[in-house]
Design an enzyme around this catalytic site. Sequence first.
Site, short mmCIF file in Angstrom:
data_model
loop_
_atom_site.label_atom_id
_atom_site.label_comp_id
_atom_site.label_asym_id
_atom_site.label_seq_id
_atom_site.Cartn_x
_atom_site.Cartn_y
_atom_site.Cartn_z
N HIS A 103 -12.47 26.42 -0.04
CA HIS A 103 -11.54 25.38 0.41
C HIS A 103 -10.50 26.04 1.67
O HIS A 103 -10.56 25.81 2.57
CB HIS A 103 -10.54 25.23 -0.42
CG HIS A 103 -11.08 24.32 -1.72
ND1 HIS A 103 -10.91 24.81 -2.86
CD2 HIS A 103 -11.80 22.90 -1.71
CE1 HIS A 103 -11.53 23.95 -3.76
NE2 HIS A 103 -12.11 22.90 -3.07
N LYS A 131 -11.26 13.38 -13.14
CA LYS A 131 -11.69 14.73 -13.66
C LYS A 131 -10.74 15.16 -14.72
O LYS A 131 -9.55 15.21 -14.78
CB LYS A 131 -11.93 15.96 -12.38
CG LYS A 131 -12.84 15.43 -11.41
CD LYS A 131 -12.92 16.28 -10.40
CE LYS A 131 -13.68 16.29 -9.43
NZ LYS A 131 -13.77 17.38 -8.49
N ARG A 160 -20.96 21.04 2.01
CA ARG A 160 -21.29 22.74 1.62
C ARG A 160 -22.83 22.51 1.88
O ARG A 160 -23.40 23.43 2.29
CB ARG A 160 -20.91 23.18 0.40
CG ARG A 160 -19.55 23.60 0.29
CD ARG A 160 -19.02 23.59 -1.19
NE ARG A 160 -19.02 21.97 -1.51
CZ ARG A 160 -19.18 21.58 -3.14
NH1 ARG A 160 -18.96 22.56 -3.81
NH2 ARG A 160 -19.17 20.41 -3.24
N SER A 208 -15.10 24.46 -7.77
CA SER A 208 -14.01 24.85 -8.79
C SER A 208 -14.44 24.68 -10.17
O SER A 208 -14.00 25.62 -11.01
CB SER A 208 -12.76 24.02 -8.65
OG SER A 208 -12.46 23.88 -7.23
N1 COA Z 1 -15.52 25.29 -1.10
C1 COA Z 1 -15.64 25.08 -2.41
N2 COA Z 1 -15.74 24.28 -3.17
C2 COA Z 1 -15.58 23.04 -2.61
C3 COA Z 1 -15.73 22.82 -1.10
C4 COA Z 1 -15.48 24.20 -0.38
N3 COA Z 1 -15.26 24.10 0.85
N4 COA Z 1 -15.61 21.62 -0.73
C5 COA Z 1 -15.45 20.79 -2.04
N5 COA Z 1 -15.52 21.61 -3.02
C6 COA Z 1 -15.95 21.30 -4.33
C7 COA Z 1 -14.48 21.16 -5.16
O1 COA Z 1 -14.04 22.56 -5.59
C8 COA Z 1 -14.81 20.33 -6.14
O2 COA Z 1 -15.59 20.89 -7.20
P1 COA Z 1 -15.36 20.39 -8.75
O3 COA Z 1 -15.97 19.18 -8.84
O4 COA Z 1 -16.05 21.31 -9.46
O5 COA Z 1 -13.77 20.39 -9.08
C9 COA Z 1 -15.95 19.47 -5.50
O6 COA Z 1 -16.48 19.98 -4.47
C10 COA Z 1 -15.54 18.31 -4.82
O7 COA Z 1 -14.06 17.98 -5.02
P2 COA Z 1 -13.04 17.72 -4.08
O8 COA Z 1 -13.34 18.19 -2.80
O9 COA Z 1 -11.65 18.13 -4.60
O10 COA Z 1 -13.07 16.03 -4.12
P3 COA Z 1 -12.85 15.20 -5.17
O11 COA Z 1 -14.18 14.36 -5.25
O12 COA Z 1 -12.46 15.78 -6.54
O13 COA Z 1 -11.76 14.11 -4.86
C11 COA Z 1 -10.37 12.80 -3.50
C12 COA Z 1 -11.59 13.78 -3.52
C13 COA Z 1 -9.40 13.68 -3.87
C14 COA Z 1 -10.33 12.46 -2.12
C15 COA Z 1 -10.61 11.63 -4.40
O14 COA Z 1 -11.06 12.24 -5.82
C16 COA Z 1 -9.48 10.90 -4.74
O15 COA Z 1 -8.52 10.97 -5.64
N6 COA Z 1 -9.28 9.82 -4.07
C17 COA Z 1 -8.28 9.04 -4.13
C18 COA Z 1 -8.64 7.53 -4.21
C19 COA Z 1 -9.29 7.11 -3.04
O16 COA Z 1 -8.77 7.14 -1.91
N7 COA Z 1 -10.48 6.47 -3.15
C20 COA Z 1 -11.12 6.03 -2.20
C21 COA Z 1 -12.11 6.74 -1.61
S1 COA Z 1 -13.69 5.90 -1.23
#
Ligand code: COA
Length: 160
Positions: free
Chosen positions: A17, A41, A90, A128
């Site tokens: 990140h 989650k 990624r 994560s």
């Molecule tokens: N390096 C390491 N890990 C990475 C990364 C990077 N560069 N980029 C993403 N990841 C990992 C994260 O650690 C996470 O791992 P985990 O699943 O083991 O925790 C995973 O990839 C993806 O997670 P993240 O990037 O945090 O996204 P998410 O899918 O959990 O959440 C939100 C994305 C916050 C936008 C979404 O969940 C949210 O809350 N949206 C709100 C509702 C909304 O707007 N919905 C409409 C969208 S269509």
Amino acid sequence: MAKVIYPGTFDPVTNGHIDIVYRAVELFDEVIVTVARNPTKTILFSVDERVDMLRESFKDLKKVVVDSFEGLVVDHARNLNAIGIIRGLRAISDFEYEFQMALMNRKLAGEITTILLMPHAKYTYLNSTIVRNLAQFHGDISEFVPPHVFERLKKKFDYK
Ligand code: COA
């Protein structure tokens, strides 16, 4: 002024990140790293803990602000007058999910653009969940998270 938001769960923030944020500050005037308050989650760290870890990680970057949000990402972006949403890509396995989310967000808010940035290849396999799993079994995660995040995980999982 080009302001973008970088939303995520950040449970916890990893070096992957951080790599994305360092790339984003090269491109935009302000990067708001924003913690989702209502992810679908199971969470290890509270919102306050995740925000604290992010603030510590970016304390030397003047262009970075850390906050949290509830509800839709696009509503938060609009409230902040952000022009775009940063997401990390990624591997090809991330693509379908990110593509779907980007198109849905565009449908909801056509004026906000999703920008996909690729971290360094060494973070391709990092997320994560893997960090939390390794920490649970007292693994060495010093390569994957900043030292202050490792310290928090050591406390959570009672490293000896
Ligand atoms: N390096 C390491 N890990 C990475 C990364 C990077 N560069 N980029 C993403 N990841 C990992 C994260 O650690 C996470 O791992 P985990 O699943 O083991 O925790 C995973 O990839 C993806 O997670 P993240 O990037 O945090 O996204 P998410 O899918 O959990 O959440 C939100 C994305 C916050 C936008 C979404 O969940 C949210 O809350 N949206 C709100 C509702 C909304 O707007 N919905 C409409 C969208 S269509």
